[in-house]
Design a protein around this motif. Structure first.
Motif, PDB file in Angstrom:
ATOM      1  N   CYS A  35       1.232  -2.338   0.544  1.00 30.56           N
ATOM      2  CA  CYS A  35       2.368  -1.423   0.749  1.00 30.56           C
ATOM      3  C   CYS A  35       3.173  -1.786   1.985  1.00 30.56           C
ATOM      4  CB  CYS A  35       1.904   0.017   0.833  1.00 30.56           C
ATOM      5  SG  CYS A  35       1.200   0.480   2.429  1.00 30.56           S
ATOM      6  N   GLY A  36       2.566  -2.540   2.896  1.00 33.79           N
ATOM      7  CA  GLY A  36       3.290  -3.014   4.062  1.00 33.79           C
ATOM      8  C   GLY A  36       3.353  -2.052   5.225  1.00 33.79           C
ATOM      9  N   PHE A  37       2.791  -0.855   5.060  1.00 34.45           N
ATOM     10  CA  PHE A  37       2.980   0.141   6.110  1.00 34.45           C
ATOM     11  C   PHE A  37       2.152  -0.170   7.355  1.00 34.45           C
ATOM     12  CE2 PHE A  37       3.054   4.289   8.181  1.00 34.45           C
ATOM     13  CZ  PHE A  37       4.395   4.604   8.051  1.00 34.45           C
TER      14      PHE A  37
ATOM     15  N   TYR B   6      -6.052   0.794  10.870  1.00 35.87           N
ATOM     16  CA  TYR B   6      -6.422   1.124   9.491  1.00 35.87           C
ATOM     17  C   TYR B   6      -5.485   0.437   8.514  1.00 35.87           C
ATOM     18  CZ  TYR B   6      -9.723   5.015  10.197  1.00 35.87           C
ATOM     19  OH  TYR B   6     -10.806   5.782  10.492  1.00 35.87           O
ATOM     20  N   CYS B   7      -6.085  -0.070   7.438  1.00 37.92           N
ATOM     21  CA  CYS B   7      -5.310  -0.430   6.253  1.00 37.92           C
ATOM     22  C   CYS B   7      -6.002   0.263   5.101  1.00 37.92           C
ATOM     23  CB  CYS B   7      -5.289  -1.933   6.018  1.00 37.92           C
ATOM     24  SG  CYS B   7      -4.471  -2.348   4.456  1.00 37.92           S
ATOM     25  N   ARG B   8      -5.240   0.962   4.281  1.00 35.72           N
ATOM     26  CA  ARG B   8      -5.863   1.672   3.159  1.00 35.72           C
ATOM     27  C   ARG B   8      -5.693   0.882   1.857  1.00 35.72           C
ATOM     28  NH1 ARG B   8     -10.047   5.223   2.750  1.00 35.72           N
ATOM     29  NH2 ARG B   8      -9.471   7.249   1.873  1.00 35.72           N
ATOM     30  N   CYS B   9      -4.911  -0.217   1.904  1.00 40.50           N
ATOM     31  CA  CYS B   9      -4.582  -0.916   0.654  1.00 40.50           C
ATOM     32  C   CYS B   9      -5.431  -2.151   0.384  1.00 40.50           C
ATOM     33  CB  CYS B   9      -3.128  -1.383   0.675  1.00 40.50           C
ATOM     34  SG  CYS B   9      -1.906  -0.073   0.689  1.00 40.50           S
ATOM     35  N   THR B  10      -5.675  -2.957   1.398  1.00 37.04           N
ATOM     36  CA  THR B  10      -6.149  -4.326   1.150  1.00 37.04           C
ATOM     37  C   THR B  10      -7.650  -4.503   1.247  1.00 37.04           C
ATOM     38  OG1 THR B  10      -6.053  -4.900   3.486  1.00 37.04           O
ATOM     39  CG2 THR B  10      -4.043  -5.242   2.193  1.00 37.04           C
ATOM     40  N   GLY B  11      -8.367  -3.487   1.724  1.00 35.64           N
ATOM     41  CA  GLY B  11      -9.797  -3.676   1.960  1.00 35.64           C
ATOM     42  C   GLY B  11     -10.057  -4.716   3.040  1.00 35.64           C
TER      43      GLY B  11
HETATM   44  S1  FES Z   1      -0.939  -2.680   3.252  1.00 31.39           S
HETATM   45 FE1  FES Z   1      -0.841  -0.542   2.825  1.00 31.39          FE
HETATM   46  S2  FES Z   1      -1.904   0.277   4.493  1.00 31.39           S
HETATM   47 FE2  FES Z   1      -2.193  -1.822   4.775  1.00 31.39          FE
END
Ligand code: FES
Ligand code: FES
Lengths: 790, 155
Positions: free
Chosen positions: B100-102, B134-139
């Motif tokens: 998501c890039g956030f 924190y990253c919630r997307c990439t593990g």
């Molecule tokens: S890429 Fe979405 S929170 Fe890290």
């Protein structure tokens, strides 16, 4: 076809994100914009005696303050629920209003009571503290099993026993009979704990009203812009849908929590009209914790019956599902049609029955969170399988293999009809297990475990084999099951005069990489470079009515809609080409971006045909100019990905801390367009599923206070909680969609929770440990290790 | 009461008037319009707001703008030079280190300091170094690889 499909093409959307040029809702600034702070109830259950906004209104820089009473006076009911599940006896589910701001009573910590709008966010926050609310605090109930008992505090005065609905699926008589005849019964009672999604971008919304045109624009961090517009216009505010534009620009992760229609979306839109200025609201993280839809929260008793050979005879489930204080958009579907219908797993279990009660409690709403119902189903089945194998002294892999549904491709062999309504499309369950065992070197692992035990180390190996359901469909079926929306997808593919292509998709990317994957499909099919394709999503002003992204549906449903438009363009392009080449369409073949007269070198390129379509001087009779098609794709069935996961853990003897040593995931998601992106989806899913097993869990105390209300208190996985994941695949195409794809967004989450729990229990089984409540924190593990006087 | 402050951000001089309580991250986002630096929490936990202040990675949600008086600030917008991506930016792209890039700007800025202190980190050192983000997307899997990519590129 070209050579992009199946390649790990690097993402085209990356550049804006790695250079700080993304465009998330909170990045948007509009002239005259005001900032909102919501005053939220600090109590889980409290009568609102009085709200005094006078001091806040008098504060310098405050533009307006509104309360629940203003909404009640304006006749605005609340946000609706999008799925209806009826009681076993046919009564309609009980569906209380979910007010935009509450006027009478707060029903969970974080329920909105007032909104303060000011010139900047600091002033809004200052003034929000000047709103004086007098509460009369009442008793609360937070556990769904307690909530449905006689005498529990009521969340809604007119809803007896806090019961929204009860529900069952499967053959109760046959299942009870199977248990009577069983040789062995395995039973587990557990809580599938509540999780808080925590997308790293907090939710945000901006409402903008144009007095001259009487039009609204809503910017919202949503996975689902069209549905938000429909629900808000038709069911909440009664404003004309065509005068509302909803834009969901870059969205920083969703995981389900941004599917639903939230009260704040209504707040900013309604308030923007009242004050005739744009209104922005961005959640602080504590608001995300209190009000983003939570996930899971089932209290379950699960039993499995076996014969003496270890063949499954029956599965019997009793679950109390927590809905929270209101019904969120898709909440009723999650424990029912996304959970009960998955209880076949990938086994031949001949008799299955689930009995479920959905309860209101004084907690935040619960709805779809990554996996939504399917992780709960996989968890109970796979925990039972590992436990049963241990109890019957069998190898957990062998017990599974024995009970697998044999391979079926859905073409030569028909789909598999389950005992719980669904028909699986295609599967080769033994195939994924074999691959996972090989990748893990299972025999070697067991030897290593033996050696570890001799050395006094605590090592465990856990399995999870699962099947799940993606791209929930078709619309007529889900309508019959209670959905108040269709579940198709839309796409418009526009070939521009110069042969460049713009794709408008109803799917919404908030990390999934559609701008790349969809471009790969289009570029490959037209034989044009990837750079010649642009994918547009998330804006109701340009995109046809779409259903958004959730439930791993984008490629299978959204991608298929794009394929339909591609085929229409190829057909029309062929007719134009035939005219230009003065031949019949049947004499043409289309490859590498050009139409060629078969057996000749006479051809015309995609770009020339495109130009001709828009400059139709030399043009077929009766053909409309232009080269652009919209399509709506309503799938014939769900898709059913599956896989086999193996977790290897080691537990610190002194502290009880679980270390994940290895994680092997072999998934089958059908055909793969971009392996890099699919792997990334699996990694992210694993992190959330493993997080549930080891770290995460929402805790409400007796009074309904959210004790895990910040990132300090709610533990999410960090980089050093994981090893590198070992991810692989088999490919069993989906037989019923044009791309043969299934869905990859949730597999990791669904499979990994039970795999990790099973590994921990496997490690501790010599100490007599049978179960540990999730999250399996060092404290809980240590206590379990010492409970039997070890 | 407002204070005048000035600082150098991505090589450019900026000055402004702020209340003493204004957070540096709000100054950067709202006053300077550099929205690449994100806000993900209220508790200094997520790292989305990480920037470089006088060469050190800091969480800009936990520093007042007035504390940055006279400082040299680098944000994600200042990482590429003359249109050429920084090796870390390249690494995140090449290794699919973002979804998501956030979290990404914060991850990249944290990794700058990580590699400054330890140009050749092990996997465990990278994971440890990213603990504040924190990253919630990439593990985190591909984020680790992205940092490894940049480390080998810079070597
Ligand atoms: S890429 Fe979405 S929170 Fe890290
Ligand atoms: S915003 Fe989360 S650490 Fe700064």
């Amino acid at each position: 076809m070209g050579n992009l499909i199946g390649q790990s093409v690097k993402r085209v959307e990356d550049k804006r994100f790695i250079t700080g040029k993304g465009n998330y809702v909170d990045d948007i600034k509009i002239p005259g914009m005001t900032y909102a702070q919501i005053v939220r109830s600090p109590y889980a259950h409290a009568k609102i005696v009085k709200v005094d906004t006078s001091k806040a209104e008098a504060h310098a820089g405050v533009v307006a303050v509104f309360t629940g009473k203003d909404f009640a006076d304006a006749g605005i009911g609340g946000v609706p629920c999008g799925w209806q599940v009826d009681f076993k006896n046919g009564d309609t589910m009980r569906e209380p209003p979910h007010p935009i701001l509450v006027a009478d009573k707060a029903r969970h910590v974080g329920d909105g009571v007032a909104i303060v709008i000011a010139e900047d966010r600091y002033i809004a926050k200052d003034a929000s503290e000047l709103v004086e609310v007098e509460y009369e605090v009442l008793d609360a109930v937070t556990n769904p099993a307690e909530a449905i008992k006689e005498g529990a505090p009521l969340v809604h005065d007119d809803i007896p026993n806090n019961t929204s609905f009860d529900w069952e699926l499967g053959d109760k008589v046959a299942t009870d009979e199977a248990f009577e005849n069983a040789h062995h019964i395995t039973t587990l009672e557990f809580v599938n704990q509540r999780l808080i999604p925590n997308a790293i971008e907090p939710r945000s919304a901006i409402g903008l009203y144009n007095e001259a045109t009487e039009e609204y624009t809503l910017y919202t961090s949503s996975q689902n812009p069209h549905l938000i517009r429909l629900l808000m216009c038709a069911f909440v505010l009664g404003i004309p849908e065509h005068k509302v534009r909803v834009v969901s620009p870059d969205v920083g992760g969703g995981f389900g929590s941004k599917i639903h229609h939230y009260t704040e979306e209504v707040l900013v839109i309604w308030c923007s009209k009242q004050i005739n200025r744009p209104v922005k609201w961005t959640a602080e993280r504590n608001e995300s914790f209190m009000t983003d839809c939570h996930g899971r929260d089932h209290v379950t008793k699960a039993e499995m019956a076996f014969d003496e050979e270890g063949m499954l005879l029956g599965l019997r489930i009793n679950t109390k599902a927590n809905m929270g204080a209101y019904l969120s958009t898709f909440a009723p579907a999650v424990p029912t049609y996304l959970h009960g219908t998955l209880l076949q797993g990938l086994y031949t279990t001949p008799a299955i029955h689930i009995d479920l009660t959905a309860a209101f409690t004084h907690t935040n709403v619960v709805d779809a969170y990554r996996g939504a119902g399917r992780p709960e189903a996989a968890f109970l089945i796979e925990r039972l399988m590992d436990t049963a194998a241990r109890e019957m002294n069998m190898d957990p892999a062998e017990l599974r293999r024995k009970n697998f549904i044999p391979p079926f491709d859905g073409v030569e062999q028909p789909g598999y009809q389950t005992q719980v309504a669904l028909q699986y499309d295609s599967g080769n369950y033994e195939g994924v297990l074999n691959k996972a065992l090989e990748l893990a070197d299972y025999k070697g692992l067991r030897e290593e475990q033996k050696k570890a035990r001799e050395e006094g180390r605590i090592m465990g190996i856990g399995f999870s084999t699962y099947v799940e359901a993606c791209g929930i469909a078709p619309s007529a079926l889900v309508g019959a099951l209670g959905a108040r929306a269709g579940l198709y997808e839309a796409a418009n593919v526009r070939v521009e005069p110069t042969g460049k292509v713009t794709v408008f998709t109803g799917s919404h990317s908030h990390g999934q990489g559609h701008e790349t994957t969809f471009a790969q499909i289009v570029a490959d099919n037209f034989g044009i470079p990837l750079e010649d394709v642009k994918v547009v999503h998330g804006d109701t002003a340009s995109v046809p009515f779409g259903m958004g992204t959730y439930g791993s549906r984008s490629l299978a449903v959204g991608g298929s809609a794009i394929m339909l438009s591609i085929e229409k363009i190829k057909a029309k392009g062929g007719r134009i080409a035939a005219h230009l080449l003065e031949c019949s369409v049947d004499d043409l073949e289309f490859a590498d971006g050009k139409w060629t007269v078969k057996g000749t070198d006479k051809s015309v390129g995609f770009g020339d045909v495109s130009l001709t379509a828009y400059v139709p001087h030399n043009y077929p009779d009766g053909e409309e100019p232009g080269l652009e098609f919209s399509s709506f794709y309503d799938p014939a069935n769900f898709t059913f990905p599956f896989g086999a996961h193996i977790a290897v853990v080691e537990i610190d003897k002194e502290t009880g801390k679980v270390e994940l040593k290895r994680y092997i995931a072999v998934d089958d998601v059908g055909n793969v367009i971009n392996p890099m992106i699919v792997d990334g989806q699996v990694h992210g899913g694993l992190a959330q599923g493993i997080g549930q097993a080891l770290l995460e869990g929402a805790v409400y105390d007796e009074a309904g206070q959210l004790l895990t209300g910040s990132m300090l208190d709610y533990t999410m996985p960090r980089a050093d909680d994981f090893p590198m994941f070992e991810v692989d695949r088999t490919v069993t195409p989906c037989p019923h969609n044009p791309l043969g794809v299934k869905g990859a967004g949730e597999t990791g989450t669904i499979a990994s929770t039970p795999a990790v729990v099973n590994a921990v229990i496997d490690a501790l089984s010599p100490m007599g440990v049978k179960d540990i409540r999730m999250p399996m924190t060092p404290e809980r593990v240590w206590k379990a290790m010492h409970q039997n006087g070890n | 009461m407002k204070h005048s402050i000035s600082m150098t951000v991505n090589g450019k001089e900026y000055s402004g008037e702020v209340e003493p309580r204004v957070l540096l991250v709000h100054f950067i986002r709202d006053h300077l319009g550099l929205t690449g630096t994100h806000i993900g929490c209220d508790t200094t936990q997520c790292g989305a707001c990480t920037i470089l202040m006088d060469g050190a990675a800091i969480k800009s949600c936990t520093v007042f703008a007035v504390q940055a008086e006279g400082a040299q600030i680098t944000t994600i917008e200042g990482m590429a030079s003359n249109g050429e991506l920084h090796p870390l930016q390249e690494g995140f792209h090449e290794e699919h280190g973002l979804q998501c890039g956030f979290c990404t700007p914060g991850m990249i800025m944290t990794s700058v300091e990580l590699l400054n202190q330890n140009p050749n980190p092990t996997e465990a050192e990278i994971r440890h170094g990213l603990e504040g983000n924190y990253c919630r997307c990439t593990g985190y899997h591909n984020i680790v690889k992205a940092v490894q990519y940049a480390a080998s590129k810079q070597a």
